[in-house]
Design a protein around this motif. Structure first.
Motif, PDB file in Angstrom:
ATOM      1  N   GLY A 284     -28.099   6.102 -55.338  1.00  0.00           N
ATOM      2  CA  GLY A 284     -28.503   7.413 -54.852  1.00  0.00           C
ATOM      3  C   GLY A 284     -29.993   7.444 -54.583  1.00  0.00           C
ATOM      4  O   GLY A 284     -30.791   6.937 -55.377  1.00  0.00           O
ATOM      5  N   MET A 285     -30.388   8.060 -53.442  1.00  0.00           N
ATOM      6  CA  MET A 285     -31.799   8.045 -53.050  1.00  0.00           C
ATOM      7  C   MET A 285     -32.094   9.191 -52.103  1.00  0.00           C
ATOM      8  O   MET A 285     -31.187   9.702 -51.435  1.00  0.00           O
ATOM      9  N   PRO A 286     -33.344   9.608 -52.033  1.00  0.00           N
ATOM     10  CA  PRO A 286     -33.714  10.563 -50.982  1.00  0.00           C
ATOM     11  C   PRO A 286     -33.498   9.942 -49.607  1.00  0.00           C
ATOM     12  O   PRO A 286     -33.537   8.713 -49.454  1.00  0.00           O
ATOM     13  N   LEU A 287     -33.274  10.773 -48.617  1.00  0.00           N
ATOM     14  CA  LEU A 287     -33.033  10.272 -47.261  1.00  0.00           C
ATOM     15  C   LEU A 287     -34.201   9.422 -46.769  1.00  0.00           C
ATOM     16  O   LEU A 287     -34.009   8.420 -46.067  1.00  0.00           O
ATOM     17  N   LEU A 288     -35.433   9.790 -47.157  1.00  0.00           N
ATOM     18  CA  LEU A 288     -36.618   9.038 -46.744  1.00  0.00           C
ATOM     19  C   LEU A 288     -36.537   7.584 -47.198  1.00  0.00           C
ATOM     20  O   LEU A 288     -36.994   6.678 -46.487  1.00  0.00           O
ATOM     21  N   CYS A 289     -35.944   7.337 -48.371  1.00  0.00           N
ATOM     22  CA  CYS A 289     -35.849   5.981 -48.902  1.00  0.00           C
ATOM     23  C   CYS A 289     -34.935   5.107 -48.051  1.00  0.00           C
ATOM     24  O   CYS A 289     -35.094   3.889 -47.997  1.00  0.00           O
ATOM     25  N   THR A 291     -34.541   5.582 -44.739  1.00  0.00           N
ATOM     26  CA  THR A 291     -35.014   5.537 -43.348  1.00  0.00           C
ATOM     27  C   THR A 291     -36.400   4.914 -43.271  1.00  0.00           C
ATOM     28  O   THR A 291     -36.543   3.710 -43.119  1.00  0.00           O
ATOM     29  N   ASP A 292     -37.446   5.728 -43.384  1.00  0.00           N
ATOM     30  CA  ASP A 292     -38.826   5.234 -43.248  1.00  0.00           C
ATOM     31  C   ASP A 292     -39.334   4.535 -44.503  1.00  0.00           C
ATOM     32  O   ASP A 292     -40.167   3.638 -44.437  1.00  0.00           O
ATOM     33  N   GLY A 293     -38.866   4.986 -45.673  1.00  0.00           N
ATOM     34  CA  GLY A 293     -39.352   4.402 -46.908  1.00  0.00           C
ATOM     35  C   GLY A 293     -40.659   5.019 -47.365  1.00  0.00           C
ATOM     36  O   GLY A 293     -41.219   5.905 -46.707  1.00  0.00           O
ATOM     37  N   ASP A 294     -41.155   4.547 -48.501  1.00  0.00           N
ATOM     38  CA  ASP A 294     -42.396   5.063 -49.064  1.00  0.00           C
ATOM     39  C   ASP A 294     -43.060   3.933 -49.851  1.00  0.00           C
ATOM     40  O   ASP A 294     -42.412   3.279 -50.679  1.00  0.00           O
ATOM     41  N   THR A 295     -44.324   3.725 -49.596  1.00  0.00           N
ATOM     42  CA  THR A 295     -45.035   2.615 -50.230  1.00  0.00           C
ATOM     43  C   THR A 295     -45.185   2.800 -51.727  1.00  0.00           C
ATOM     44  O   THR A 295     -45.026   1.865 -52.512  1.00  0.00           O
ATOM     45  N   GLU A 296     -45.516   4.021 -52.152  1.00  0.00           N
ATOM     46  CA  GLU A 296     -45.807   4.263 -53.564  1.00  0.00           C
ATOM     47  C   GLU A 296     -44.539   4.287 -54.415  1.00  0.00           C
ATOM     48  O   GLU A 296     -44.525   3.773 -55.532  1.00  0.00           O
ATOM     49  N   LYS A 297     -43.464   4.876 -53.906  1.00  0.00           N
ATOM     50  CA  LYS A 297     -42.238   5.004 -54.699  1.00  0.00           C
ATOM     51  C   LYS A 297     -41.385   3.732 -54.692  1.00  0.00           C
ATOM     52  O   LYS A 297     -40.892   3.294 -55.738  1.00  0.00           O
ATOM     53  N   TRP A 298     -41.181   3.183 -53.490  1.00  0.00           N
ATOM     54  CA  TRP A 298     -40.227   2.075 -53.362  1.00  0.00           C
ATOM     55  C   TRP A 298     -40.826   0.827 -52.745  1.00  0.00           C
ATOM     56  O   TRP A 298     -40.124  -0.175 -52.615  1.00  0.00           O
ATOM     57  N   GLY A 300     -41.532   0.475 -49.747  1.00  0.00           N
ATOM     58  CA  GLY A 300     -40.832   0.322 -48.474  1.00  0.00           C
ATOM     59  C   GLY A 300     -39.531   1.092 -48.509  1.00  0.00           C
ATOM     60  O   GLY A 300     -39.452   2.190 -49.056  1.00  0.00           O
ATOM     61  N   SER A 301     -38.463   0.493 -47.994  1.00  0.00           N
ATOM     62  CA  SER A 301     -37.144   1.127 -47.948  1.00  0.00           C
ATOM     63  C   SER A 301     -36.169   0.399 -48.864  1.00  0.00           C
ATOM     64  O   SER A 301     -36.332  -0.795 -49.142  1.00  0.00           O
ATOM     65  N   LEU A 302     -35.165   1.112 -49.346  1.00  0.00           N
ATOM     66  CA  LEU A 302     -34.111   0.507 -50.167  1.00  0.00           C
ATOM     67  C   LEU A 302     -32.746   0.692 -49.505  1.00  0.00           C
ATOM     68  O   LEU A 302     -31.736   0.882 -50.178  1.00  0.00           O
ATOM     69  N   PHE A 303     -32.713   0.640 -48.190  1.00  0.00           N
ATOM     70  CA  PHE A 303     -31.439   0.862 -47.490  1.00  0.00           C
ATOM     71  C   PHE A 303     -30.465  -0.290 -47.726  1.00  0.00           C
ATOM     72  O   PHE A 303     -29.286  -0.080 -47.975  1.00  0.00           O
ATOM     73  N   ASP A 304     -30.948  -1.512 -47.666  1.00  0.00           N
ATOM     74  CA  ASP A 304     -30.094  -2.686 -47.869  1.00  0.00           C
ATOM     75  C   ASP A 304     -30.525  -3.395 -49.145  1.00  0.00           C
ATOM     76  O   ASP A 304     -31.565  -4.041 -49.191  1.00  0.00           O
ATOM     77  N   THR A 305     -29.707  -3.273 -50.179  1.00  0.00           N
ATOM     78  CA  THR A 305     -30.023  -3.858 -51.480  1.00  0.00           C
ATOM     79  C   THR A 305     -28.777  -4.558 -52.027  1.00  0.00           C
ATOM     80  O   THR A 305     -27.757  -4.661 -51.348  1.00  0.00           O
ATOM     81  N   ALA A 306     -28.848  -5.000 -53.277  1.00  0.00           N
ATOM     82  CA  ALA A 306     -27.686  -5.615 -53.917  1.00  0.00           C
ATOM     83  C   ALA A 306     -26.595  -4.596 -54.210  1.00  0.00           C
ATOM     84  O   ALA A 306     -25.432  -4.972 -54.418  1.00  0.00           O
ATOM     85  N   ALA A 307     -26.951  -3.306 -54.247  1.00  0.00           N
ATOM     86  CA  ALA A 307     -25.950  -2.259 -54.462  1.00  0.00           C
ATOM     87  C   ALA A 307     -24.977  -2.238 -53.288  1.00  0.00           C
ATOM     88  O   ALA A 307     -25.384  -2.299 -52.125  1.00  0.00           O
ATOM     89  N   GLN A 308     -23.683  -2.114 -53.603  1.00  0.00           N
ATOM     90  CA  GLN A 308     -22.674  -2.169 -52.542  1.00  0.00           C
ATOM     91  C   GLN A 308     -22.647  -0.908 -51.690  1.00  0.00           C
ATOM     92  O   GLN A 308     -22.189  -0.939 -50.547  1.00  0.00           O
ATOM     93  N   VAL A 309     -23.112   0.208 -52.248  1.00  0.00           N
ATOM     94  CA  VAL A 309     -23.064   1.489 -51.534  1.00  0.00           C
ATOM     95  C   VAL A 309     -24.435   2.139 -51.579  1.00  0.00           C
ATOM     96  O   VAL A 309     -25.082   2.191 -52.626  1.00  0.00           O
ATOM     97  N   CYS A 310     -24.872   2.636 -50.437  1.00  0.00           N
ATOM     98  CA  CYS A 310     -26.106   3.411 -50.337  1.00  0.00           C
ATOM     99  C   CYS A 310     -25.717   4.878 -50.182  1.00  0.00           C
ATOM    100  O   CYS A 310     -24.850   5.208 -49.371  1.00  0.00           O
ATOM    101  N   SER A 311     -26.337   5.747 -50.977  1.00  0.00           N
ATOM    102  CA  SER A 311     -25.972   7.165 -50.941  1.00  0.00           C
ATOM    103  C   SER A 311     -27.213   8.033 -50.754  1.00  0.00           C
ATOM    104  O   SER A 311     -27.765   8.576 -51.718  1.00  0.00           O
ATOM    105  N   PRO A 312     -27.666   8.184 -49.512  1.00  0.00           N
ATOM    106  CA  PRO A 312     -28.832   9.050 -49.253  1.00  0.00           C
ATOM    107  C   PRO A 312     -28.486  10.518 -49.469  1.00  0.00           C
ATOM    108  O   PRO A 312     -27.391  10.963 -49.118  1.00  0.00           O
TER     109      PRO A 312
END
Length: 375
Positions: A284-289, A291-298, A300-312
């Motif tokens: 689970g993540m904010p929509l920004l995570c 799409t564009d991502g955030d340098t301080e929080k992540w 960059g982006s966490l759209f494609d990770t080891a998690a099988q499902v992304c839930s913006p």
């Protein structure tokens, strides 16, 4: 006279001074005492018993081999719910159940009946809250709190009604564990001043340090225990670095200019997926995570990770239809996920609309096949 070469062989004989004489069963004493006869009889009985035991063992072994070779292949019982994995994860339509409902089975039954009427096939339960409270029995850390424990009775009740259980776990946002396992976020590299996400007068809280091995190991242990308890999917929230506030910047290493936050979080998610024991991990993540991502929080982006499902998380837009907004993002992001190496599916998290009486009906009829509704 010629020597008879075919003369019969001479049989062994015995003499008056001999102690034994030849017989069919070997040499036997000429003068047998009662003790000798008793010993001979005991030997015969023992030999007979051994032969019987050998026969019984051979019969049992042969029967076992026969049964093993003719036994049908094991089949899954129809009464046993299938294990949800990334490969068989189908349509997920989940609703959230408050911990307060879990105190009485009748209250839980009422919530499950309502979920069925609204077309849901899964429920979300908090196993680790935003404050860091573990809502199941565990000896990981100790503290005093008033919550309803999620036990086998609750798990069995939910599954008997045909629902998938999604266990939500807040990760680094935690105000309890940092002091228990000494994994604080600090304000200085010397680690002498603890960092808070707000001023004390405003209820500022501590966080777990994503770069601390004790913190990541603790969260992964929680994930593993929740999976073993019976959760079908793991929903991870607050997988992020805490951000700086005015005059209070969090410090994680001796030189944060070289810290790659994205790599740290990606590594944590790999460990989390392993800890889930093949149960799908939903990030689970904010929509920004996503799409564009955030340098301080992540980092960059966490759209494609080891998690099988992304839930913006899709929040309602101001000047357009919420249902259309959900539909469009569902289609676009799932199309984008087809090129991913790890994340294979997008299931949006949407905000519940209690003021909208037909919200459940509209979203169930939308093009979004899967969704998770949270308060």
């Amino acid at each position: 006279m010629a020597k008879n070469e075919n003369a019969p062989r001479r049989l062994k004989g015995y003499y008056s001074f001999s102690k034994k004489y030849p017989s069919r069963r070997g040499d036997r004493p000429i003068h047998e005492t009662p003790k000798t006869k008793k010993r001979e009889r005991a030997k015969k009985i023992l030999a007979g018993v051994l032969l019987v035991c050998l026969f019984v063992f051979a019969f049992i072994f042969a029967r076992f081999c026969y049964n093993l070779s003719t036994r049908p292949l094991p089949q899954q019982s129809e009464d046993t719910a299938p294990i949800i994995t990334a490969d068989n994860l189908g349509t997920i339509r989940a609703t959230y159940i408050e911990n307060s409902v879990l105190g009485e089975i009748k209250d839980l039954s009422k919530s499950l009946d309502e979920a069925k009427r609204n077309g849901f096939n899964a429920v979300v339960l908090d196993f680790k809250t935003q404050e860091g409270v573990l809502t199941y029995e565990t000896d990981l850390i100790s503290y005093s709190t008033e919550i309803n424990i999620i036990d086998n009775v609750v798990i069995d009740k939910i599954k008997s009604e045909g629902f998938i259980i999604i266990g939500r776990i807040f990760c680094f946002e935690d105000t309890i564990a940092p002091q228990r396992i000494n994994a604080y976020v600090y304000e200085n590299a010397e680690k002498t001043k603890i960092w808070f996400d707000d001023a004390a007068i405003n209820g500022g809280r501590v966080w777990l340090d994503p770069t601390n091995l004790r913190a990541t190991s603790y969260i992964c242990t929680v994930i593993n225990q929740v999976s073993d308890l019976g959760a079908d999917c793991i929903y991870l929230e607050s997988v992020e670095f805490p951000v700086a506030r005015k005059n209070a910047k969090p410090v994680f290493t001796s030189d944060d200019t070289t810290l790659n936050r994205n790599v740290v979080l990606m590594k944590f998610l790999e460990d989390a997926v392993r800890a889930a024991n093949k149960h799908p991990v939903i990030l689970g993540m904010p929509l920004l995570c996503a799409t564009d991502g955030d340098t301080e929080k992540w980092g960059g982006s966490l759209f494609d990770t080891a998690a099988q499902v992304c839930s913006p998380v899709l929040t309602p837009p101001e000047n357009s239809s919420y249902i259309e907004f959900i539909e469009n993002n569902y289609i676009v992001m799932n199309e984008k996920a087809k090129n991913n190496f790890s994340t294979i599916k997008i299931i949006p998290t949407v905000q519940n609309q209690p003021e909208n009486a037909d919200f459940y009906e509209k979203i169930s009829e939308s093009k979004a096949e899967s969704y998770i509704i949270l308060p």
